[in-house]
Write a protein that holds these residues in place. Structure first.
Motif, PDB file in Angstrom:
ATOM      1  N   GLU A  38      45.709  56.742  33.923  1.00  0.00           N
ATOM      2  CA  GLU A  38      46.747  56.044  34.687  1.00  0.00           C
ATOM      3  C   GLU A  38      47.552  55.104  33.792  1.00  0.00           C
ATOM      4  O   GLU A  38      48.791  55.074  33.849  1.00  0.00           O
ATOM      5  N   VAL A  39      46.871  54.369  32.946  1.00  0.00           N
ATOM      6  CA  VAL A  39      47.550  53.413  32.062  1.00  0.00           C
ATOM      7  C   VAL A  39      48.378  54.138  31.004  1.00  0.00           C
ATOM      8  O   VAL A  39      49.493  53.727  30.673  1.00  0.00           O
ATOM      9  N   ALA A  40      47.847  55.235  30.477  1.00  0.00           N
ATOM     10  CA  ALA A  40      48.523  55.915  29.383  1.00  0.00           C
ATOM     11  C   ALA A  40      49.691  56.796  29.832  1.00  0.00           C
ATOM     12  O   ALA A  40      50.703  56.879  29.133  1.00  0.00           O
ATOM     13  N   PHE A  41      49.579  57.448  30.990  1.00  0.00           N
ATOM     14  CA  PHE A  41      50.543  58.483  31.321  1.00  0.00           C
ATOM     15  C   PHE A  41      51.369  58.269  32.587  1.00  0.00           C
ATOM     16  O   PHE A  41      52.389  58.935  32.755  1.00  0.00           O
TER      17      PHE A  41
END
Length: 113
Positions: free
Chosen positions: A46-49
Motif C-alpha cells: 500500500e505504501v509503495a504502490f
C-alpha cells in the motif's frame, strides 16, 4: 459481615481476564494475529504502490481505507484489553504466580513498552 468484606476485597474485579480460562481470549488472539498478518503483508504494498485518496470523503469510499480503520480499532481494543489481562510473575522464589491486581497489571503493561 467482616468475613464477607474480606472475601470481597480478595476477589478479583469483574473486568480482570484470566487467559488460562477465557475462550473469548483465544478467539481474540486469532483475530489480532490475522490483523497483524494482514498489516505485515498489505501495508508495504500500500505504501509503495498505491496513491492516497484526494479528500477525506473519498477515503471512506476506498475499501482498503475502511479495512485499515477496522484494523486500527482492533489494535486499540487490544491495547485496552491488556490493562485487564492477568499475567505470570516468574521472578518469584516460590514459583510462578498469576497477578490479578489491577495496579500491578497496569504497571507491568506500561513497563513493557
Amino acid at each position: 459481615m467482616a468475613a464477607l468484606l474480606a472475601a470481597r476485597r480478595k476477589s478479583k474485579p469483574c473486568y480482570i481476564i484470566d487467559p488460562r480460562r477465557s475462550k473469548s481470549m483465544q478467539v481474540w488472539d486469532i483475530v489480532t494475529t490475522l490483523c497483524l498478518i494482514f498489516t505485515a503483508l498489505v501495508t508495504p504494498y500500500e505504501v509503495a504502490f498505491l496513491e492516497m485518496p484526494g479528500t477525506w470523503s473519498d477515503a471512506w469510499n476506498d475499501p482498503l481505507f475502511v479495512i485499515n480503520r477496522f484494523i486500527d480499532l482492533v489494535f486499540i481494543t487490544d491495547m485496552t484489553l491488556q490493562f485487564g489481562l492477568m499475567y505470570q510473575d516468574q521472578n518469584r522464589l516460590d514459583g510462578v504466580k498469576w497477578i490479578d491486581e489491577p495496579s500491578q497489571i497496569f504497571n507491568n503493561y506500561v513497563k513493557g513498552w
